[in-house]
Enzyme design. Structure first.
Site, PDB file in Angstrom:
ATOM      1  N   ASP A   5       0.865  -1.176   0.000  1.00 20.75           N
ATOM      2  CA  ASP A   5       0.000   0.000   0.000  1.00 20.75           C
ATOM      3  C   ASP A   5       0.904   1.229   0.000  1.00 20.75           C
ATOM      4  OD1 ASP A   5      -1.690   2.119   0.591  1.00 20.75           O
ATOM      5  OD2 ASP A   5      -2.814   1.044   2.128  1.00 20.75           O
ATOM      6  N   VAL A   6       0.855   2.034  -1.058  1.00 19.56           N
ATOM      7  CA  VAL A   6       1.766   3.174  -1.176  1.00 19.56           C
ATOM      8  C   VAL A   6       1.488   4.262  -0.151  1.00 19.56           C
ATOM      9  CG1 VAL A   6       2.173   2.754  -3.625  1.00 19.56           C
ATOM     10  CG2 VAL A   6       0.345   4.337  -2.934  1.00 19.56           C
ATOM     11  N   ASN A  20       2.334   5.703 -10.400  1.00 22.43           N
ATOM     12  CA  ASN A  20       1.085   5.486 -11.135  1.00 22.43           C
ATOM     13  C   ASN A  20      -0.091   5.160 -10.222  1.00 22.43           C
ATOM     14  OD1 ASN A  20      -0.606   4.638 -13.574  1.00 22.43           O
ATOM     15  ND2 ASN A  20      -0.433   2.696 -12.468  1.00 22.43           N
ATOM     16  N   TYR A  67     -10.266  14.481  -6.475  1.00 23.63           N
ATOM     17  CA  TYR A  67      -9.315  13.824  -7.378  1.00 23.63           C
ATOM     18  C   TYR A  67      -8.560  14.859  -8.197  1.00 23.63           C
ATOM     19  CZ  TYR A  67      -7.753  10.978 -11.374  1.00 23.63           C
ATOM     20  OH  TYR A  67      -7.007  10.377 -12.359  1.00 23.63           O
ATOM     21  N   LYS A  81      -4.339  15.734  -8.638  1.00 21.78           N
ATOM     22  CA  LYS A  81      -3.632  15.724  -9.915  1.00 21.78           C
ATOM     23  C   LYS A  81      -2.985  17.074 -10.195  1.00 21.78           C
ATOM     24  CE  LYS A  81      -4.332  11.466 -10.833  1.00 21.78           C
ATOM     25  NZ  LYS A  81      -3.197  10.517 -10.839  1.00 21.78           N
TER      26      LYS A  81
END
Length: 254
Positions: free
Chosen positions: A64-65, A91, A156, A160
């Site tokens: 899990d990043v 990613n 989201y 980004k």
């Protein structure tokens, strides 16, 4: 082929979708890859089978990043196996597909921990090894949501947008180390499914649909993303740094 074709890459979120396309391309070029997955090991194993059948070299690490200790353990495993790390492709991301009034504090915090915290954490953990590489590369997968406002999923889009500035700052900071850092602003991409299967992914409200945009004609394929990532990690792209390259078949123009 690059002059350092035996390089090693970590691609986060590479069990399926865009990430899987990237590791398949890397391995076809002789780069050894860590396939990172979190929730769906079954698809990661399918990706690994395809790579090995084609003669590539890779292994799966489930992590899990958003968890620092899991990120560190994954990078340690790469170094133990291959003794080097030359490429990081950030990613792994989540897209809840929520309107702003549907977000609560916990969901927003969780989203940031993965979509931007995971990118920062991966760089911090990989950096000591990237600095030793003769051709260190970082590629951050971002989105056109980070540059063009839509009328849904503000949470989201904010992550980004943050990735775009993180890419620029990091490129400047790592210039002295000879490590290039670039981002890809990705449009709609044909993948198996979105992790978590958010409801809006299946039931897109009419008010979120652009009638002028024929999505079936404007979506890119994971292979398209992989081709661009491969180029950014090649000798030929050594002078491209701190850039954000849009890959969306012109969708942002509509």
């Amino acid at each position: 082929m690059t002059t350092t074709e035996r390089r090693v890459a970590l691609v986060t979120g590479s069990g399926k979708g865009v990430g899987a396309g990237i590791v398949k391309r890397f391995c076809s070029e002789g780069i050894r890859c860590c396939i990172n997955c979190n929730a769906n090991r079954t698809m990661a194993e399918k990706t690994l089978q395809e790579i090995e059948a084609a003669g590539g070299e890779a292994f799966i690490y489930q992590a899990d990043v958003s968890k620092p200790e899991q990120m560190q353990a994954m990078v340690d495993a790469i170094i133990e196996k291959w003794g080097r790390l030359d490429i990081l492709v950030n990613n792994a991301a989540m897209q809840p597909m929520k309107f702003v009034d549907q977000y609560d504090v916990d969901t927003l915090q969780w989203l940031w921990e993965i979509n931007i915290g995971g990118y920062v954490r991966a760089v911090q953990t990989c950096l000591p090894h990237l600095r030793k590489s003769p051709q260190g590369r970082v590629v951050n997968i971002s989105s056109i949501h980070g540059k063009r406002p839509t009328n849904f999923d503000a949470g989201y889009a904010m992550t980004k947008g943050a990735i775009r500035m993180f890419t620029r700052e990091l490129a400047l900071e790592l210039l002295k180390d000879g490590i290039t850092v670039n981002a890809i602003d990705l449009g709609g991409c044909k993948i198996e499914f979105k992790t978590g299967n958010p409801e809006m992914h299946f039931l897109t409200p009419v008010e979120c649909t652009n009638p002028r945009m024929p999505l079936r004609f404007l979506q890119v394929e994971p292979k398209d993303v992989a081709d661009l990532v491969w180029f950014l990690c090649s000798d030929e792209a050594g002078n491209i740094n701190g850039d954000g390259i849009r890959l969306d078949r012109g969708a942002v123009l509509i």
